[in-house]
Design an enzyme around this catalytic site. Structure first.
Site, PDB file in Angstrom:
ATOM      1  CG  ASN A 155     -52.643 -38.974  22.134  1.00  0.00           C
ATOM      2  OD1 ASN A 155     -52.223 -40.209  21.783  1.00  0.00           O
ATOM      3  ND2 ASN A 155     -54.121 -39.036  22.342  1.00  0.00           N
ATOM      4  CB  ALA A 189     -50.056 -39.804   3.471  1.00  0.00           C
ATOM      5  CE  LYS A 217     -50.829 -40.640  13.490  1.00  0.00           C
ATOM      6  NZ  LYS A 217     -50.689 -39.794  14.640  1.00  0.00           N
ATOM      7  CB  SER A 245     -48.095 -44.160  13.546  1.00  0.00           C
ATOM      8  OG  SER A 245     -48.310 -45.511  13.026  1.00  0.00           O
ATOM      9  CE1 TYR A 284     -53.271 -43.020  12.395  1.00  0.00           C
ATOM     10  CE2 TYR A 284     -51.679 -44.695  11.613  1.00  0.00           C
ATOM     11  CZ  TYR A 284     -52.221 -43.856  12.754  1.00  0.00           C
ATOM     12  OH  TYR A 284     -51.773 -44.204  13.865  1.00  0.00           O
ATOM     13  N   GLY A 293     -56.816 -35.647  22.674  1.00  0.00           N
ATOM     14  CA  GLY A 293     -57.466 -36.948  22.621  1.00  0.00           C
ATOM     15  C   GLY A 293     -57.326 -37.524  23.939  1.00  0.00           C
ATOM     16  CB  ALA A 294     -56.645 -36.637  27.096  1.00  0.00           C
ATOM     17  CB  SER A 295     -61.973 -39.280  25.370  1.00  0.00           C
ATOM     18  OG  SER A 295     -61.484 -39.460  24.158  1.00  0.00           O
ATOM     19  NE  ARG A 296     -62.221 -42.413  21.780  1.00  0.00           N
ATOM     20  CZ  ARG A 296     -61.997 -42.696  20.535  1.00  0.00           C
ATOM     21  NH1 ARG A 296     -61.413 -43.840  20.220  1.00  0.00           N
ATOM     22  NH2 ARG A 296     -62.570 -41.790  19.627  1.00  0.00           N
TER      23      ARG A 296
HETATM   24  N1  LIG Z   1     -53.493 -47.352  18.745  1.00  0.00           N
HETATM   25  C1  LIG Z   1     -52.393 -47.681  17.806  1.00  0.00           C
HETATM   26  O1  LIG Z   1     -52.036 -48.852  17.572  1.00  0.00           O
HETATM   27  C2  LIG Z   1     -51.277 -46.759  17.635  1.00  0.00           C
HETATM   28  C3  LIG Z   1     -50.289 -46.882  16.809  1.00  0.00           C
HETATM   29  C4  LIG Z   1     -49.434 -45.899  16.413  1.00  0.00           C
HETATM   30  C5  LIG Z   1     -49.646 -44.739  16.643  1.00  0.00           C
HETATM   31  N2  LIG Z   1     -51.018 -44.366  17.503  1.00  0.00           N
HETATM   32  C6  LIG Z   1     -51.199 -43.072  17.511  1.00  0.00           C
HETATM   33  O2  LIG Z   1     -51.460 -42.710  18.849  1.00  0.00           O
HETATM   34  C7  LIG Z   1     -52.367 -41.891  19.141  1.00  0.00           C
HETATM   35  C8  LIG Z   1     -53.684 -42.060  20.096  1.00  0.00           C
HETATM   36  O3  LIG Z   1     -53.875 -43.221  19.443  1.00  0.00           O
HETATM   37  P1  LIG Z   1     -55.143 -44.230  20.260  1.00  0.00           P
HETATM   38  O4  LIG Z   1     -55.075 -45.436  19.634  1.00  0.00           O
HETATM   39  O5  LIG Z   1     -54.955 -43.810  21.792  1.00  0.00           O
HETATM   40  O6  LIG Z   1     -56.540 -43.603  19.518  1.00  0.00           O
HETATM   41  P2  LIG Z   1     -58.068 -43.815  20.038  1.00  0.00           P
HETATM   42  O7  LIG Z   1     -58.158 -44.518  21.131  1.00  0.00           O
HETATM   43  O8  LIG Z   1     -58.904 -44.043  18.905  1.00  0.00           O
HETATM   44  O9  LIG Z   1     -58.355 -42.336  20.523  1.00  0.00           O
HETATM   45  C9  LIG Z   1     -58.369 -41.073  19.560  1.00  0.00           C
HETATM   46  C10 LIG Z   1     -58.647 -39.636  20.446  1.00  0.00           C
HETATM   47  O10 LIG Z   1     -58.357 -38.721  19.591  1.00  0.00           O
HETATM   48  C11 LIG Z   1     -59.698 -37.990  19.499  1.00  0.00           C
HETATM   49  N3  LIG Z   1     -59.927 -37.295  18.250  1.00  0.00           N
HETATM   50  C12 LIG Z   1     -60.178 -38.109  17.108  1.00  0.00           C
HETATM   51  N4  LIG Z   1     -60.602 -37.196  16.108  1.00  0.00           N
HETATM   52  C13 LIG Z   1     -60.432 -36.015  16.677  1.00  0.00           C
HETATM   53  C14 LIG Z   1     -60.737 -34.727  16.068  1.00  0.00           C
HETATM   54  N5  LIG Z   1     -61.330 -34.504  14.826  1.00  0.00           N
HETATM   55  N6  LIG Z   1     -60.366 -33.655  16.804  1.00  0.00           N
HETATM   56  C15 LIG Z   1     -60.026 -33.671  18.067  1.00  0.00           C
HETATM   57  N7  LIG Z   1     -59.878 -35.037  18.630  1.00  0.00           N
HETATM   58  C16 LIG Z   1     -60.095 -36.064  17.814  1.00  0.00           C
HETATM   59  C17 LIG Z   1     -60.528 -38.840  20.271  1.00  0.00           C
HETATM   60  O11 LIG Z   1     -61.761 -38.089  20.754  1.00  0.00           O
HETATM   61  P3  LIG Z   1     -63.115 -38.648  21.220  1.00  0.00           P
HETATM   62  O12 LIG Z   1     -62.961 -39.608  21.897  1.00  0.00           O
HETATM   63  O13 LIG Z   1     -63.714 -37.531  21.662  1.00  0.00           O
HETATM   64  O14 LIG Z   1     -63.563 -39.083  19.714  1.00  0.00           O
HETATM   65  C18 LIG Z   1     -59.985 -39.678  21.096  1.00  0.00           C
HETATM   66  O15 LIG Z   1     -59.569 -38.934  22.421  1.00  0.00           O
HETATM   67  C19 LIG Z   1     -52.854 -41.212  17.718  1.00  0.00           C
HETATM   68  O16 LIG Z   1     -52.098 -40.258  17.120  1.00  0.00           O
HETATM   69  C20 LIG Z   1     -52.616 -42.288  16.893  1.00  0.00           C
HETATM   70  O17 LIG Z   1     -52.346 -42.052  15.391  1.00  0.00           O
HETATM   71  C21 LIG Z   1     -51.827 -45.284  17.648  1.00  0.00           C
END
Ligand SMILES: NC(=O)c1ccc[n+]([C@@H]2O[C@H](COP(=O)([O-])OP(=O)(O)OC[C@H]3O[C@@H](n4cnc5c(N)ncnc54)[C@H](OP(=O)(O)O)[C@@H]3O)[C@@H](O)[C@H]2O)c1
Length: 268
Positions: free
Chosen positions: A104, A175, A177, A160, A173, A28-31
């Protein structure tokens, strides 16, 4: 000779973080957090495999923004059996090794009880568990076997705060985590004898696409006020902790779950 001794001594007391000659797969390193993590690893000398699912354009932008190195893109849906195997095979064909796996990638979909039909609930529950928990577990299984063969490695799972504080409108979500936390602890015990070390980070809210509907919506100010900093985390603040855990000398922390939430949710 004197200088050498001094250097040897200083190596025991200073902290060096370098990932030269290390290969890191960041899912998930696209963003968001994945992109920040890939960027930081590449800047510290690692070869980075930039994984994504659909968003090739953004993944290409991540790749192009990395410090120079032999990095490459890797596409695959973590909820798909065949694609999980393909991800692992491609890593070995193209990189021949993997030292650090950062689990991630994840998805987050709201299903408020009062407004959600059973069909919607059923669909979101299965998708979320299949990606966030099962997909991460399956990829870890495949990669850890390769790490064992190679003599060691590190796995960092991104969980999370939602696993502890409850996720009233995204229960699948939360559950997923909580399951991931438990999975990481079991893996840490199972893999330490093979010099594979497993860590979990549990961020609170982070400024990314995943959280933007909440942070930019009516509850944004309340969420920011949960921390005495009056803000949520930046992706780079999560990436730094991941890097720290991935660095040498943190092996005895295996099995840990590290909070990164600006004291917004404290647990004892
Ligand atoms: N943001 C928050 O507030 C927060 C808080 C606590 C924990 N987290 C955790 O931190 C991590 C990163 O979160 P983020 O906010 O950076 O997320 P994000 O911006 O939504 O990015 C999610 C990434 O996961 C990839 N992805 C989604 N579904 C996938 C699948 N079925 N197979 C492979 N890749 C998949 C996406 O790929 P595409 O771009 O190609 O779709 C994207 O690269 C996650 O585990 C999230 O639960 C986030």
């Amino acid at each position: 000779m004197h200088i050498y001794k001094q250097y040897r001594h200083s190596r025991n007391i200073i902290m060096e973080i370098s990932f030269n000659n290390k290969t890191v797969l960041v899912t998930g390193a696209s963003r968001g957090i994945g992109k920040a993590t890939a960027t930081m690893f590449a800047a510290s000398g690692a070869r980075v495999i930039v994984h994504y699912r659909n968003n090739k354009t953004e993944a290409e932008k991540t790749l192009a923004s990395l410090a120079p190195g032999d990095h490459f893109l890797l596409c695959g849906d973590l909820s798909n059996h065949g694609e999980l195997k393909k991800i692992t095979e491609t890593v070995w064909e193209k990189a021949g090794r993997i030292d650090i796996l950062v689990n991630n990638a994840a998805m987050h979909i709201n299903t408020p009880l009062a407004e959600t039909t059973f069909d919607q609930w059923f669909d979101v529950w299965n998708k979320t568990i299949n990606v966030n928990l099962s997909g991460t577990a399956h990829l870890s299984f495949l990669i850890s076997k390769k790490m064992i063969e190679a003599g060691g490695g590190k796995i960092i799972n991104v969980s999370s705060s939602g696993a502890f504080r409850g996720e009233p409108v995204a229960m699948a979500y939360g559950a997923s985590k909580a399951g991931l936390n438990s999975f990481g602890q079991s893996m840490a015990k199972a893999l330490a004898p093979y010099h594979v070390f497993v860590y979990t980070v549990a961020p609170g809210f982070v400024e990314t696409e995943m959280s933007s509907p909440l942070l930019n919506g009516p509850s944004g100010d309340e969420i920011r006020s949960q921390s005495p900093f009056g803000r949520v985390a930046k992706p780079v603040e999560v990436a730094r902790v991941i890097m720290l855990l991935a660095s040498e000398g943190t092996e005895f922390m295996t099995g840990c779950i590290v909070d990164i939430n600006g004291a917004s949710y404290l647990r004892t």
